[in-house]
Design a protein around this motif. Structure first.
Motif, PDB file in Angstrom:
ATOM      1  N   ALA A 107       0.835  -1.210   0.000  1.00 41.51           N
ATOM      2  CA  ALA A 107       0.000   0.000   0.000  1.00 41.51           C
ATOM      3  C   ALA A 107       0.866   1.255   0.000  1.00 41.51           C
ATOM      4  CB  ALA A 107      -0.924  -0.003   1.214  1.00 41.51           C
ATOM      5  N   TYR A 108       1.929   1.255   0.762  1.00 43.25           N
ATOM      6  CA  TYR A 108       2.818   2.415   0.835  1.00 43.25           C
ATOM      7  C   TYR A 108       3.505   2.666  -0.510  1.00 43.25           C
ATOM      8  CZ  TYR A 108       6.580   5.471   2.396  1.00 43.25           C
ATOM      9  OH  TYR A 108       7.455   6.511   2.526  1.00 43.25           O
ATOM     10  N   ILE A 109       4.023   1.611  -1.123  1.00 46.25           N
ATOM     11  CA  ILE A 109       4.697   1.742  -2.408  1.00 46.25           C
ATOM     12  C   ILE A 109       3.696   2.177  -3.485  1.00 46.25           C
ATOM     13  CG2 ILE A 109       5.864   0.436  -4.238  1.00 46.25           C
ATOM     14  CD1 ILE A 109       7.599   1.220  -1.789  1.00 46.25           C
ATOM     15  N   THR A 110       2.491   1.659  -3.438  1.00 43.80           N
ATOM     16  CA  THR A 110       1.467   2.057  -4.402  1.00 43.80           C
ATOM     17  C   THR A 110       1.126   3.528  -4.238  1.00 43.80           C
ATOM     18  OG1 THR A 110       0.568  -0.181  -4.441  1.00 43.80           O
ATOM     19  CG2 THR A 110      -0.869   1.573  -5.221  1.00 43.80           C
ATOM     20  N   PHE A 111       1.030   3.980  -3.003  1.00 42.18           N
ATOM     21  CA  PHE A 111       0.749   5.391  -2.744  1.00 42.18           C
ATOM     22  C   PHE A 111       1.873   6.285  -3.261  1.00 42.18           C
ATOM     23  CE2 PHE A 111       1.154   9.102   0.073  1.00 42.18           C
ATOM     24  CZ  PHE A 111      -0.049   9.720  -0.214  1.00 42.18           C
ATOM     25  N   LEU A 112       3.107   5.877  -3.021  1.00 42.18           N
ATOM     26  CA  LEU A 112       4.252   6.684  -3.454  1.00 42.18           C
ATOM     27  C   LEU A 112       4.411   6.709  -4.978  1.00 42.18           C
ATOM     28  CD1 LEU A 112       7.062   5.861  -0.873  1.00 42.18           C
ATOM     29  CD2 LEU A 112       5.607   7.889  -0.990  1.00 42.18           C
ATOM     30  N   SER A 113       4.095   5.624  -5.632  1.00 40.32           N
ATOM     31  CA  SER A 113       4.330   5.537  -7.070  1.00 40.32           C
ATOM     32  C   SER A 113       3.108   5.925  -7.896  1.00 40.32           C
ATOM     33  CB  SER A 113       4.771   4.124  -7.438  1.00 40.32           C
ATOM     34  OG  SER A 113       3.732   3.211  -7.185  1.00 40.32           O
ATOM     35  N   LYS A 114       2.141   6.572  -7.263  1.00 43.31           N
ATOM     36  CA  LYS A 114       0.912   6.969  -7.949  1.00 43.31           C
ATOM     37  C   LYS A 114       1.200   7.876  -9.141  1.00 43.31           C
ATOM     38  CE  LYS A 114      -1.621   9.686  -5.548  1.00 43.31           C
ATOM     39  NZ  LYS A 114      -2.590  10.295  -4.632  1.00 43.31           N
ATOM     40  N   SER A 118       1.911   4.346 -14.899  1.00 45.12           N
ATOM     41  CA  SER A 118       0.707   4.515 -15.712  1.00 45.12           C
ATOM     42  C   SER A 118      -0.532   4.229 -14.868  1.00 45.12           C
ATOM     43  CB  SER A 118       0.751   3.583 -16.920  1.00 45.12           C
ATOM     44  OG  SER A 118       0.593   2.244 -16.508  1.00 45.12           O
ATOM     45  N   TYR A 119      -1.649   4.730 -15.349  1.00 44.45           N
ATOM     46  CA  TYR A 119      -2.905   4.534 -14.624  1.00 44.45           C
ATOM     47  C   TYR A 119      -3.286   3.057 -14.552  1.00 44.45           C
ATOM     48  CZ  TYR A 119      -7.726   5.241 -13.169  1.00 44.45           C
ATOM     49  OH  TYR A 119      -8.912   5.202 -12.483  1.00 44.45           O
ATOM     50  N   ARG A 120      -2.991   2.294 -15.599  1.00 45.58           N
ATOM     51  CA  ARG A 120      -3.298   0.860 -15.611  1.00 45.58           C
ATOM     52  C   ARG A 120      -2.493   0.131 -14.535  1.00 45.58           C
ATOM     53  NH1 ARG A 120      -1.209  -3.740 -17.573  1.00 45.58           N
ATOM     54  NH2 ARG A 120      -2.627  -5.348 -18.304  1.00 45.58           N
ATOM     55  N   ASN A 121      -1.199   0.413 -14.454  1.00 44.84           N
ATOM     56  CA  ASN A 121      -0.371  -0.214 -13.425  1.00 44.84           C
ATOM     57  C   ASN A 121      -0.812   0.201 -12.023  1.00 44.84           C
ATOM     58  OD1 ASN A 121       1.234  -1.742 -15.095  1.00 44.84           O
ATOM     59  ND2 ASN A 121       2.828  -0.196 -15.267  1.00 44.84           N
ATOM     60  N   TYR A 122      -1.243   1.446 -11.894  1.00 43.05           N
ATOM     61  CA  TYR A 122      -1.741   1.913 -10.598  1.00 43.05           C
ATOM     62  C   TYR A 122      -2.996   1.139 -10.200  1.00 43.05           C
ATOM     63  CZ  TYR A 122      -3.455   5.088  -6.989  1.00 43.05           C
ATOM     64  OH  TYR A 122      -3.910   5.610  -5.810  1.00 43.05           O
ATOM     65  N   GLN A 123      -3.884   0.901 -11.140  1.00 44.09           N
ATOM     66  CA  GLN A 123      -5.095   0.127 -10.851  1.00 44.09           C
ATOM     67  C   GLN A 123      -4.755  -1.311 -10.470  1.00 44.09           C
ATOM     68  OE1 GLN A 123      -7.313   0.770 -14.494  1.00 44.09           O
ATOM     69  NE2 GLN A 123      -8.738   2.110 -13.403  1.00 44.09           N
ATOM     70  N   ILE A 124      -3.793  -1.893 -11.142  1.00 39.07           N
ATOM     71  CA  ILE A 124      -3.359  -3.254 -10.816  1.00 39.07           C
ATOM     72  C   ILE A 124      -2.763  -3.288  -9.406  1.00 39.07           C
ATOM     73  CG2 ILE A 124      -1.715  -5.066 -11.407  1.00 39.07           C
ATOM     74  CD1 ILE A 124      -2.179  -4.327 -14.356  1.00 39.07           C
ATOM     75  N   ASP A 125      -1.951  -2.284  -9.075  1.00 38.25           N
ATOM     76  CA  ASP A 125      -1.369  -2.220  -7.732  1.00 38.25           C
ATOM     77  C   ASP A 125      -2.440  -2.041  -6.662  1.00 38.25           C
ATOM     78  OD1 ASP A 125       1.212  -2.670  -8.512  1.00 38.25           O
ATOM     79  OD2 ASP A 125       1.796  -0.559  -8.526  1.00 38.25           O
TER      80      ASP A 125
END
Length: 153
Positions: A107-114, A118-125
């Motif tokens: 969750a922390y890495i996903t928040f930082l790499s927002k 890309s938006y697709r990778n963000y949705q996957i994360d």
């Protein structure tokens, strides 16, 4: 004269009984959700300073051990012994700790790499984070029910 109130000794299920007993019914959902975490994390781009290695280790480790645990219980290799009941609780408690730490890191890495992915990778994360915490909840429920079974063994 004292009345005896002997309670039946608890036993560990084997065969198809693992599909009907309270803690063991969680094996298949744990495998499905844990496999989804593994697949979702593996399908995104991993940046160099990213600690996704721990998340992948946890998802693969718990997936393989839960599958082995399911096979051991299905075959009846545990012979309904007290030690296996304790080991069942210990493994699922360890899986809760591992998955909780992996979910928080993810969750922390996903928040930082927002903003850098890309938006697709963000949705996957985001999906991986949701499934990581859902898997944590499944392992937690399984650990609690295994502790109750171990206590009553």
């Amino acid at each position: 004269m004292a009345a005896t109130t002997a309670q039946p000794m608890a036993s560990l299920p084997s065969g198809l009984g693992i599909c009907t007993t309270a803690p063991d019914i969680f094996y298949l959902p744990e495998l499905v959700f844990g496999g989804l975490v593994w697949i979702l994390v593996a399908s995104t781009h991993v940046f160099t300073p990213n600690p996704m290695g721990w998340v992948m280790f946890v998802s693969i480790f718990c997936f393989v051990l839960t599958f082995l645990w399911l096979i051991i219980f299905a075959c009846g290799a545990h012979k309904s012994s007290y030690g296996w009941a304790a080991a069942d609780f210990a493994y699922h408690f360890l899986a809760v700790i591992f998955y909780l730490s992996a979910g928080v890191i993810l969750a922390y890495i996903t928040f930082l790499s927002k903003t850098i992915q890309s938006y697709r990778n963000y949705q996957i994360d985001i999906s991986a984070v949701v499934f990581a915490f859902a898997t944590t909840l499944l392992y937690f429920i399984h650990a609690i029910l295994s502790a109750i079974r171990w206590k009553n063994f």
